[in-house]
Design a protein around this motif. Structure first.
Motif, PDB file in Angstrom:
ATOM      1  N   GLY A  58      54.758 109.150  -8.283  1.00  0.00           N
ATOM      2  CA  GLY A  58      54.392 107.807  -8.942  1.00  0.00           C
ATOM      3  C   GLY A  58      55.397 107.471 -10.174  1.00  0.00           C
ATOM      4  N   MET A  59      54.700 106.664 -11.334  1.00  0.00           N
ATOM      5  CA  MET A  59      55.721 106.087 -12.408  1.00  0.00           C
ATOM      6  C   MET A  59      55.575 106.985 -13.420  1.00  0.00           C
ATOM      7  N   CYS A  60      56.642 107.389 -14.164  1.00  0.00           N
ATOM      8  CA  CYS A  60      56.405 108.076 -15.414  1.00  0.00           C
ATOM      9  C   CYS A  60      56.396 107.203 -16.565  1.00  0.00           C
ATOM     10  N   ILE A  61      55.271 107.719 -17.229  1.00  0.00           N
ATOM     11  CA  ILE A  61      54.888 106.876 -18.602  1.00  0.00           C
ATOM     12  C   ILE A  61      55.226 107.584 -19.922  1.00  0.00           C
ATOM     13  N   TYR A  62      55.526 108.846 -19.821  1.00  0.00           N
ATOM     14  CA  TYR A  62      55.806 109.401 -20.842  1.00  0.00           C
ATOM     15  C   TYR A  62      56.816 110.753 -20.665  1.00  0.00           C
ATOM     16  N   LEU A  63      57.837 110.967 -21.353  1.00  0.00           N
ATOM     17  CA  LEU A  63      58.771 112.162 -20.936  1.00  0.00           C
ATOM     18  C   LEU A  63      59.371 112.543 -22.357  1.00  0.00           C
ATOM     19  N   HIS A  64      58.779 113.695 -23.002  1.00  0.00           N
ATOM     20  CA  HIS A  64      59.433 114.447 -24.051  1.00  0.00           C
ATOM     21  C   HIS A  64      60.596 115.096 -23.633  1.00  0.00           C
ATOM     22  N   GLU A  65      61.715 114.437 -24.182  1.00  0.00           N
ATOM     23  CA  GLU A  65      63.001 114.817 -23.536  1.00  0.00           C
ATOM     24  C   GLU A  65      63.417 116.328 -24.216  1.00  0.00           C
ATOM     25  N   THR A  66      63.280 116.339 -25.569  1.00  0.00           N
ATOM     26  CA  THR A  66      63.290 117.433 -26.470  1.00  0.00           C
ATOM     27  C   THR A  66      62.425 118.764 -25.750  1.00  0.00           C
ATOM     28  N   ARG A  67      61.179 118.461 -25.305  1.00  0.00           N
ATOM     29  CA  ARG A  67      60.532 119.573 -24.940  1.00  0.00           C
ATOM     30  C   ARG A  67      61.114 119.861 -23.316  1.00  0.00           C
ATOM     31  N   VAL A  68      61.471 118.910 -22.677  1.00  0.00           N
ATOM     32  CA  VAL A  68      62.117 119.178 -21.374  1.00  0.00           C
ATOM     33  C   VAL A  68      63.215 119.862 -21.501  1.00  0.00           C
ATOM     34  N   GLU A  69      63.923 119.421 -22.402  1.00  0.00           N
ATOM     35  CA  GLU A  69      65.270 120.401 -22.666  1.00  0.00           C
ATOM     36  C   GLU A  69      64.697 121.875 -22.987  1.00  0.00           C
ATOM     37  N   GLY A  70      63.743 121.981 -23.922  1.00  0.00           N
ATOM     38  CA  GLY A  70      63.380 123.408 -24.191  1.00  0.00           C
ATOM     39  C   GLY A  70      62.753 124.414 -22.983  1.00  0.00           C
ATOM     40  N   VAL A  71      61.874 123.533 -22.206  1.00  0.00           N
ATOM     41  CA  VAL A  71      61.294 124.312 -21.207  1.00  0.00           C
ATOM     42  C   VAL A  71      62.465 124.593 -20.129  1.00  0.00           C
ATOM     43  N   ALA A  72      63.477 123.884 -19.792  1.00  0.00           N
ATOM     44  CA  ALA A  72      64.481 123.950 -18.914  1.00  0.00           C
ATOM     45  C   ALA A  72      65.322 125.276 -19.481  1.00  0.00           C
ATOM     46  N   ASP A  73      65.579 125.489 -20.708  1.00  0.00           N
ATOM     47  CA  ASP A  73      66.420 126.268 -21.174  1.00  0.00           C
ATOM     48  C   ASP A  73      65.649 127.733 -20.897  1.00  0.00           C
ATOM     49  N   ILE A  74      64.349 127.645 -21.304  1.00  0.00           N
ATOM     50  CA  ILE A  74      63.638 129.027 -20.911  1.00  0.00           C
ATOM     51  C   ILE A  74      63.569 129.425 -19.481  1.00  0.00           C
ATOM     52  N   GLU A  84      55.214 108.153 -30.152  1.00  0.00           N
ATOM     53  CA  GLU A  84      55.778 106.522 -29.685  1.00  0.00           C
ATOM     54  C   GLU A  84      57.213 106.607 -29.016  1.00  0.00           C
ATOM     55  N   SER A  85      58.013 107.233 -29.686  1.00  0.00           N
ATOM     56  CA  SER A  85      59.324 107.351 -29.285  1.00  0.00           C
ATOM     57  C   SER A  85      59.796 107.825 -28.068  1.00  0.00           C
ATOM     58  N   TRP A  86      58.780 108.599 -27.236  1.00  0.00           N
ATOM     59  CA  TRP A  86      59.213 109.349 -25.842  1.00  0.00           C
ATOM     60  C   TRP A  86      58.167 108.462 -25.024  1.00  0.00           C
ATOM     61  N   VAL A  87      57.470 107.499 -25.313  1.00  0.00           N
ATOM     62  CA  VAL A  87      56.656 106.731 -24.263  1.00  0.00           C
ATOM     63  C   VAL A  87      57.516 105.582 -23.674  1.00  0.00           C
ATOM     64  N   GLY A  91      49.532 105.379 -36.398  1.00  0.00           N
ATOM     65  CA  GLY A  91      50.903 105.554 -36.777  1.00  0.00           C
ATOM     66  C   GLY A  91      51.806 104.879 -35.587  1.00  0.00           C
ATOM     67  N   GLY A  92      51.276 104.439 -34.475  1.00  0.00           N
ATOM     68  CA  GLY A  92      52.055 103.904 -33.514  1.00  0.00           C
ATOM     69  C   GLY A  92      51.882 104.805 -32.250  1.00  0.00           C
ATOM     70  N   ASP A  93      51.579 106.026 -32.547  1.00  0.00           N
ATOM     71  CA  ASP A  93      51.524 107.152 -31.354  1.00  0.00           C
ATOM     72  C   ASP A  93      50.459 106.578 -30.159  1.00  0.00           C
ATOM     73  N   VAL A  94      50.595 107.026 -28.991  1.00  0.00           N
ATOM     74  CA  VAL A  94      49.401 106.601 -28.146  1.00  0.00           C
ATOM     75  C   VAL A  94      48.848 107.838 -27.823  1.00  0.00           C
ATOM     76  N   VAL A  95      47.371 107.748 -27.497  1.00  0.00           N
ATOM     77  CA  VAL A  95      46.286 108.887 -27.909  1.00  0.00           C
ATOM     78  C   VAL A  95      45.718 108.504 -26.153  1.00  0.00           C
ATOM     79  N   VAL A 106      51.201  99.893 -22.674  1.00  0.00           N
ATOM     80  CA  VAL A 106      49.655 100.400 -23.504  1.00  0.00           C
ATOM     81  C   VAL A 106      48.944  99.071 -24.090  1.00  0.00           C
ATOM     82  N   ASP A 107      49.325  98.163 -24.563  1.00  0.00           N
ATOM     83  CA  ASP A 107      48.386  97.105 -25.182  1.00  0.00           C
ATOM     84  C   ASP A 107      47.686  96.242 -24.022  1.00  0.00           C
TER      85      ASP A 107
END
Length: 259
Positions: free
Chosen positions: A54-70, A214-217, A190-194, A223-224
């Motif tokens: 499907g379509m990716c709507i959110y990807l936290h790239e910093t967490r992705v890098e951290g999980v990939a390293d682990i 918001e920066s990773w959405v 604050g602009g984040d998506v819940v 959303v709106d």
């Protein structure tokens, strides 16, 4: 007769105790094996999951890098090689009396260039899901049906207390969880998506809360365009942060979300 019975029992009871103890141990081992077999069947039945479809709507790239390293996933894992061939020729033509002559000399060289192609965040999240499932490190939870497919480690923890398929989502700790359900969305002050999704039949009903920075959405996620009570299917990979029994709210830290 009573003396004979007492003598017979005094000689036989140690062996009967041994047999009873053996039977009890066998029953415990059998229960353990059956629990692991059922969990393995459920994991096979769930297949590769729906995490990266499907379509990716959110990807936290910093967490992705951290999980990939682990998980030991390299930032670049594809060795690309190119070969280039170059041919050069030299012609000589001469006239000798009435005859003619021609000399041809060709030279060919090859050049090989190798480089590492970096993994994009989207490719990395696919590798992460494959690695998590290979190592049995992700729990699958379907909020619509209430089904939870535990890892072998979680099944061992829950053995004797609850069946894996009816285990509460709040029992998931120290591992990744892939949650599928019907979500609503709103934009915080604050602009984040819940995102929120109900599950279970409690009163008040329990729900999952996912706060997306918001920066990773992704821009593809409008959303709106969703109303406050409009539900849509989504699947989130994340880790359980906390459970609030007073509000029946389970907070999840997301890594990626797909529609």
């Amino acid at each position: 007769m009573g003396v004979i019975d007492s003598q017979w029992w005094s000689m036989r009871w140690p062996w009967m105790a041994v047999w009873l103890l053996t039977a009890t141990c066998f029953a415990v081992v059998l229960q353990y094996v059956l629990a692991r077999w059922v969990a393995a069947r459920r994991r096979r039945r769930r297949g590769g999951g729906r995490m990266v479809s499907g379509m990716c709507i959110y990807l936290h790239e910093t967490r992705v890098e951290g999980v990939a390293d682990i998980l030991g996933i390299p930032k670049a894992d594809l060795n690309v090689s190119h070969e280039t061939s170059v041919s050069r020729g030299f012609n000589v033509f001469g006239k000798i009396t009435v005859g003619g002559g021609k000399a041809q000399h060709d030279r060919s060289t090859q050049t090989r260039t190798e480089y590492w192609e970096p993994n994009t965040p989207m490719k990395t999240i696919r590798l992460i899901m494959d690695r998590l499932r290979e190592r049995d490190m992700v729990v699958d939870a379907d909020l619509a049906t209430g089904q939870l497919v535990p890892t072998a480690a979680l099944a061992d923890e829950l053995r004797g207390t609850a069946d894996g398929s009816s285990a509460p989502l709040t029992a998931v700790r120290r591992t990744y969880v892939s949650i599928s359900g019907l979500f609503t969305v709103r934009r915080a002050a604050g602009g984040d998506v819940v995102l929120r999704a109900r599950y279970g039949s409690g009163d008040p009903p329990a729900h999952v809360k996912i706060t997306c920075e918001e920066s990773w959405v992704r821009e593809e996620f409008r959303v709106d365009s969703y109303s406050a009570d409009e539900e849509f299917p989504a699947t989130c990979l994340g880790r359980v942060r906390a459970w609030n029994p007073e509000t029946s709210e389970l907070t999840l830290d997301p890594v990626s979300i797909f529609l």
